[in-house]
Scaffold this motif. Structure first.
Motif, short mmCIF file in Angstrom:
data_model
loop_
_atom_site.label_atom_id
_atom_site.label_comp_id
_atom_site.label_asym_id
_atom_site.label_seq_id
_atom_site.Cartn_x
_atom_site.Cartn_y
_atom_site.Cartn_z
N LEU A 167 -6.48 2.10 -4.90
CA LEU A 167 -6.55 0.65 -5.06
C LEU A 167 -6.78 -0.02 -3.72
O LEU A 167 -7.63 -0.91 -3.60
N LEU A 168 -6.07 0.41 -2.69
CA LEU A 168 -6.25 -0.15 -1.36
C LEU A 168 -7.68 0.06 -0.88
O LEU A 168 -8.34 -0.88 -0.40
N LEU A 169 -8.19 1.30 -1.00
CA LEU A 169 -9.54 1.60 -0.52
C LEU A 169 -10.59 0.83 -1.32
O LEU A 169 -11.58 0.32 -0.77
N GLU A 170 -10.38 0.72 -2.62
CA GLU A 170 -11.32 -0.02 -3.46
C GLU A 170 -11.37 -1.49 -3.07
O GLU A 170 -12.45 -2.09 -2.96
N LYS A 171 -10.20 -2.09 -2.83
CA LYS A 171 -10.16 -3.51 -2.49
C LYS A 171 -10.81 -3.77 -1.13
O LYS A 171 -11.58 -4.73 -0.97
N LEU A 172 -10.52 -2.92 -0.14
CA LEU A 172 -11.11 -3.11 1.19
C LEU A 172 -12.61 -2.89 1.17
O LEU A 172 -13.38 -3.63 1.80
N ALA A 173 -13.05 -1.85 0.45
CA ALA A 173 -14.49 -1.56 0.37
C ALA A 173 -15.24 -2.69 -0.34
O ALA A 173 -16.33 -3.08 0.09
N HIS A 174 -14.65 -3.21 -1.41
CA HIS A 174 -15.29 -4.32 -2.13
C HIS A 174 -15.35 -5.56 -1.25
O HIS A 174 -16.37 -6.26 -1.19
N PHE A 175 -14.26 -5.83 -0.54
CA PHE A 175 -14.20 -7.00 0.33
C PHE A 175 -15.28 -6.94 1.42
O PHE A 175 -15.91 -7.95 1.75
N ASN A 176 -15.50 -5.74 1.97
CA ASN A 176 -16.53 -5.57 3.00
C ASN A 176 -17.93 -5.88 2.49
O ASN A 176 -18.83 -6.16 3.28
N SER A 190 0.84 -1.19 0.00
CA SER A 190 0.00 0.00 0.00
C SER A 190 0.88 1.25 0.00
O SER A 190 2.04 1.22 0.41
N GLU A 191 0.29 2.35 -0.44
CA GLU A 191 1.04 3.61 -0.58
C GLU A 191 1.15 4.31 0.77
O GLU A 191 0.14 4.47 1.47
N THR A 192 2.35 4.69 1.15
CA THR A 192 2.57 5.33 2.45
C THR A 192 3.29 6.66 2.29
O THR A 192 3.86 6.97 1.23
N ALA A 193 3.30 7.42 3.38
CA ALA A 193 4.06 8.68 3.42
C ALA A 193 5.49 8.34 3.85
O ALA A 193 5.81 8.32 5.04
N GLY A 194 6.30 7.99 2.86
CA GLY A 194 7.67 7.60 3.16
C GLY A 194 7.76 6.19 3.68
O GLY A 194 6.74 5.52 3.95
N SER A 195 8.97 5.71 3.87
CA SER A 195 9.18 4.37 4.38
C SER A 195 8.74 4.28 5.84
O SER A 195 9.21 5.04 6.69
N GLY A 196 7.81 3.39 6.13
CA GLY A 196 7.32 3.22 7.50
C GLY A 196 6.28 4.23 7.91
O GLY A 196 5.83 4.23 9.05
N GLY A 197 5.90 5.13 7.00
CA GLY A 197 4.92 6.16 7.34
C GLY A 197 3.49 5.66 7.25
O GLY A 197 3.24 4.51 6.86
N PRO A 198 2.52 6.51 7.62
CA PRO A 198 1.11 6.12 7.55
C PRO A 198 0.64 5.96 6.11
O PRO A 198 1.19 6.54 5.18
N VAL A 199 -0.42 5.17 5.95
CA VAL A 199 -0.99 4.92 4.63
C VAL A 199 -1.75 6.17 4.16
O VAL A 199 -2.40 6.85 4.95
N LEU A 200 -1.68 6.42 2.86
CA LEU A 200 -2.31 7.61 2.28
C LEU A 200 -3.71 7.30 1.76
O LEU A 200 -3.94 6.25 1.16
N VAL A 201 -4.62 8.25 1.97
CA VAL A 201 -5.98 8.10 1.46
C VAL A 201 -5.98 8.06 -0.06
O VAL A 201 -6.86 7.49 -0.69
#
Length: 488
Positions: free
Chosen positions: A40-49, A25-36
């Motif tokens: 792709l990440l949001l689409e996959k999680l939303a579809h899975f739900n 998943s896309e983050t703010a730098g190495s080890g940083g928080p995930v970006l909104v």
């Protein structure tokens, strides 16, 4: 056997854009928080739900397969249905088997009626015959169905099925005695879906080109032979392999051992219904074969597995109101309720356009209606007018009903179904018991006693046993003694 699908290009999003990285998943730098912005990440999680739809309230646990129905006898003097119009005619079918009470993840090898629902993809539209593996049912009026199913499902306090609830309802509903005798007999736990019979259960109307009316009951006789499990065998199998019946069906088709059923009907001329010794529209009764023999009309074979269980089994819908010209309903009060309830359940569970999913839409013709819009509408009508009558070339009514009208008389009201000369709640249960061998009776008594003994209240136990005594004195006496021995 997993279907082999050719790699036709890169992985994409649901909108078709190519995916660069499906591992990180896309983050703010190495080890940083995930970006909104990682859509792709949001689409996959939303579809899975949202991958699960509401499960069926009843018949949630099931399996299905495609196949062919072939006509083997001339029945044109009874019905004008085109898929039954000539010997040798073949119609594609989809058949879904199921248990009744269990949830989606429940075990297959349990004591429960089995759903036996057949969708015929005919050239006049889909015909759904939605029955069970027993010729009768527990109740005769749909107004009692929600109450009955509540007793079979989980108790609101304990979260488990409770013997008190089951036997309280059955003992207060004597009409259930016949079906309960079926359920706790040797055929109560089929060894597989292939090794059981099927029935339309209800009475249906057939009408021919001349407008003559006949009442019919459908029978599907397994060509594999009847095989059943004892309670002890089922208890072991349900724990070792909860998917036993689903697995057996799939694997038999994969190896080319295609299961089949010989299809027959009992036919009653409409004029005989009023004076028949049993109410012919009572779902708790059978028509004895001595009165109306089963006439073979066809062969049903299953020969193709679904490729996606969710799309083709879970999203499949069967509605008793899906008739074709020459076939229609009867005054059976349970059937009349199901004509509404099944379609309504599917509109809630799958959606208003469920009929147009690949497994449900007509395969041998095209649906031409004025229904539009709603969730998952695919725009198949284009810019065509959505009303009738219209002068823009839209589809028009035929002017000929699918079935013949039935005369009615009397006043409206909450009226029980009429009783015929030999109607009562116990006669056919007693007849069934007396047909059994001594060994079969012994197993029936053991199965019933084991369940009744779990009831906590003596008055419910006494009431339950009395219903079986009304069916046959020996039946009640032996059951009373067996329950007493278990309860101490």
């Amino acid at each position: 056997m997993t279907a082999q699908i050719e790699n036709t290009g890169p992985l994409t999003t649901e909108a078709g854009a190519p995916v660069a990285d499906n591992q990180n998943s896309e983050t703010a730098g190495s080890g940083g928080p995930v970006l909104v912005q990682d859509q792709l990440l949001l689409e996959k999680l939303a579809h899975f739900n949202r991958e699960r739809i509401p499960e069926r309230v009843v018949h949630a646990r099931g399996a299905g397969a495609y196949g062919t129905f072939t006509v083997t006898a001339d029945v044109t003097k009874y019905t004008r249905a085109k898929f039954l119009s000539e010997i040798g005619k073949e119609t594609e079918v989809f058949l879904r088997f199921s248990t009744v009470a269990g949830n989606l993840g429940a075990a297959d090898a349990v004591r429960d009626p089995r759903g036996f629902a057949v969708k015929f993809y005919t050239e006049e539209g889909n015909y759904d015959l939605v029955g069970n593996n027993t010729p009768v049912f527990f109740i005769k009026d749909a107004i009692k169905f929600p109450d009955f199913i509540h007793t079979q499902k989980r108790d609101p306090y304990t979260g488990s099925q409770e013997a008190d609830n089951v036997w309280d309802f059955w003992s207060l509903s004597p009409e259930s005695t016949h079906q309960v005798t079926w359920l706790f007999g040797d055929r109560g736990i089929p060894a597989s879906y292939r090794h059981m019979d099927g029935f339309g259960s209800h009475t249906f109307q057939w009408n021919n080109e001349a407008g003559e009316v006949f009442w019919v009951k459908y029978h599907f006789k397994t060509d594999q032979g009847i095989k059943c499990l004892t309670q002890d065998e089922a208890d072991v199998l349900a724990g070792k392999d909860p998917d036993s019946h689903q697995r057996d069906l799939r694997e038999s088709i994969e190896r080319g051992d295609y299961p089949s059923w010989t299809v027959g009907v009992q036919i009653m001329p409409a004029a005989e219904a009023a004076n028949y010794r049993f109410n012919p529209f009572d779902l708790t009764k059978v028509w004895p074969h001595a009165d109306y023999p089963v006439i073979e009309i066809g062969k049903l074979e299953l020969n193709r597995n679904p490729q996606n269980i969710f799309a083709e089994v879970e999203q499949s819908i069967f509605s008793p109101h899906h008739f074709v010209p020459g076939i229609g309903p009867s005054p059976d009060k349970m059937l009349q309720g199901r004509l509404f309830a099944y379609g309504d359940a599917h509109r809630y569970r799958v959606g208003i356009n469920a009929d147009q999913l690949p497994v449900n839409r007509p395969h041998a013709t095209e649906a031409r209606s004025h229904g539009r819009d709603g969730f998952m509408y695919d725009g198949r009508h284009g810019g065509a007018k959505n009303y009738e009558p219209n002068s823009f070339g839209g589809p028009n009514e035929t002017g000929r009903a699918l079935w013949q009208p039935v005369p009615v008389a009397g006043t409206t009201g909450d009226i029980p179904a009429p009783s015929h000369a030999e109607d009562n709640d116990f006669v056919q249960a007693g007849n069934l018991y007396r047909l059994m061998t001594e060994e079969e009776k012994g197993r029936l008594i053991d199965n019933l006693a084991g369940f009744i003994a779990k009831v906590s209240r003596d008055d419910i136990v006494k009431r339950a046993i009395e219903n079986f005594r009304q069916a046959d004195e020996d039946y009640g006496r032996r059951l009373e003694a067996a329950v007493k021995a278990l309860r101490g």
